[in-house]
Design an enzyme around this catalytic site. Structure first.
Site, mmCIF file in Angstrom:
data_model
loop_
_atom_site.group_PDB
_atom_site.id
_atom_site.type_symbol
_atom_site.label_atom_id
_atom_site.label_comp_id
_atom_site.label_asym_id
_atom_site.label_seq_id
_atom_site.Cartn_x
_atom_site.Cartn_y
_atom_site.Cartn_z
ATOM 1 N N LYS A 5 -1.782 5.840 -1.973
ATOM 2 C CA LYS A 5 -2.524 5.063 -2.970
ATOM 3 C C LYS A 5 -1.613 4.015 -3.585
ATOM 4 O O LYS A 5 -0.433 4.248 -3.822
ATOM 5 C CB LYS A 5 -3.050 6.004 -4.055
ATOM 6 C CG LYS A 5 -3.735 5.301 -5.218
ATOM 7 C CD LYS A 5 -4.547 6.234 -6.084
ATOM 8 C CE LYS A 5 -3.742 7.165 -6.922
ATOM 9 N NZ LYS A 5 -4.563 7.841 -7.954
ATOM 10 N N SER A 8 -11.633 -7.641 5.383
ATOM 11 C CA SER A 8 -10.429 -6.853 5.149
ATOM 12 C C SER A 8 -9.821 -7.066 3.769
ATOM 13 O O SER A 8 -10.364 -7.772 2.925
ATOM 14 C CB SER A 8 -9.367 -7.141 6.207
ATOM 15 O OG SER A 8 -8.852 -8.457 6.024
ATOM 16 N N TYR A 13 -10.629 -2.583 5.928
ATOM 17 C CA TYR A 13 -9.382 -2.258 6.618
ATOM 18 C C TYR A 13 -8.272 -3.170 6.121
ATOM 19 O O TYR A 13 -8.508 -4.203 5.509
ATOM 20 C CB TYR A 13 -9.553 -2.379 8.141
ATOM 21 C CG TYR A 13 -9.868 -3.783 8.599
ATOM 22 C CD1 TYR A 13 -8.859 -4.661 8.980
ATOM 23 C CD2 TYR A 13 -11.180 -4.238 8.633
ATOM 24 C CE1 TYR A 13 -9.150 -5.951 9.376
ATOM 25 C CE2 TYR A 13 -11.479 -5.527 9.037
ATOM 26 C CZ TYR A 13 -10.465 -6.375 9.415
ATOM 27 O OH TYR A 13 -10.747 -7.652 9.805
#
Length: 127
Positions: free
Chosen positions: A9, A25, A58
């Site tokens: 994270k 993305s 992504y």
């Protein structure tokens, strides 16, 4: 059985760009990716602390040390430059791995510079 566990994270990063014209993305500073264990091409969840939006996309690796956090394509409509976001990656693990895995949490300052990396039970300062 496999468990879908949080493994990395980047906490409270600031959105530096929103590029609607790019195909899709999120572009993230390569240093932050390395510290968090998140890979280019990996699916991530983005949580916007300012408006509550959650989305998945992504990762594209951005210039190392640039502090870039850029939402691209349709995701650019879900954020505003200056918003604070949490970027979370998950991994499939068996029970033994899941119970022993220590996720990496990269804490950043207002300019997306890493200030420390935390695991579930330890913390270390950067630099």
């Amino acid at each position: 059985m496999l468990y879908n566990m949080f493994h990395g994270k980047i906490h409270r990063a600031t959105v530096t760009e929103a590029n609607l014209e790019y195909m899709g993305s999120i572009t993230i500073d390569s240093e932050l990716l390395e510290l968090s264990g998140i890979l280019p091409g990996e699916r991530v969840q983005i949580v916007d602390n300012n408006n509550g939006n959650r989305l998945e996309t992504y990762v594209i690796a951005g210039e190392r040390g640039s502090g870039v956090i850029c939402l691209n394509g349709a995701a650019a409509r879900k954020v505003v430059v200056g918003d604070t976001v949490i970027i979370i990656a998950y991994a499939m693990m068996d029970e033994k791995e899941a119970k022993g895995y220590e996720p990496k949490v990269v804490m950043v300052d207002a300019h997306n510079r890493p200030v420390n990396v935390r695991g579930t039970e330890k913390e270390r300062e950067i630099g």
